[in-house]
Design a protein around this motif. Structure first.
Motif: not given
Length: 167
Positions: A1-28
């Motif tokens: 188990m590792k933990a990471y702090r995201i430095s560029d919040l806007k970039n991350f949120m765009n990729k999480l919510l507005l792109s298919d970058h995380f579409d290889c995941f299921l939501l528990e």
């Protein structure tokens, strides 16, 4: 188990919510806190579907919802002038990529001991952290699956050009 702090919040949120970058995941599960608290149980309610739909594995292939199907709802709740007070998503890597990662490290999981590779996305109002994890059927002495997932997720973040720092 590792933990990471995201430095560029806007970039991350765009990729999480507005792109298919995380579409290889299921939501528990997910929780979004704005003026109200929204809770999402990602378990698929198979009784909602007809018997024919339940038997068609292409319609309900997993026990959890696809992130790509839930993502637009989360975006609708989060978007706006005000940032959420907090949110948390527990994501599970889909079984197919998980099996490829395990096989790439020559980890034989013939006993199906590894249930899921998890990723917890947590925002506390100022800081966004990602935490990798492993869900297993029983305690594993062998840390190989955990190491394989941590290494694969690190490559994932670098490939998606996510700015991060390990914490």
């Amino acid at each position: 188990m590792k933990a990471y702090r995201i430095s560029d919040l806007k970039n991350f949120m765009n990729k999480l919510l507005l792109s298919d970058h995380f579409d290889c995941f299921l939501l528990e599960e997910g929780t979004i806190v704005t003026a109200n608290t929204f809770r999402i149980d990602g378990h698929v309610q198979k009784d909602f579907y007809t018997k024919e739909e339940q038997e068609d594995k292409s319609l309900c292939p997993y026990d959890f919802s696809l992130w790509k199907d839930i993502r637009p709802f989360c975006f609708q709740i989060i978007k706006g002038r005000r940032t959420p007070l907090s949110f948390k998503f527990v994501l599970l890597l889909m079984p197919e990529p998980m099996e490829r990662i395990l096989a790439s490290g020559n980890f034989s999981d013939s006993g199906n001991l590894v249930k899921a590779f998890t990723l917890t996305v947590k925002y506390d109002g100022s800081c966004l952290t990602l935490i990798t994890g492993l869900s297993t059927v029983t305690f594993l002495m062998d840390k190989t699956p955990e190491q394989l997932w941590d290494n694969a997720f690190l490559k994932f973040m670098n490939n998606k050009q996510l700015a991060w720092e390990e914490i």
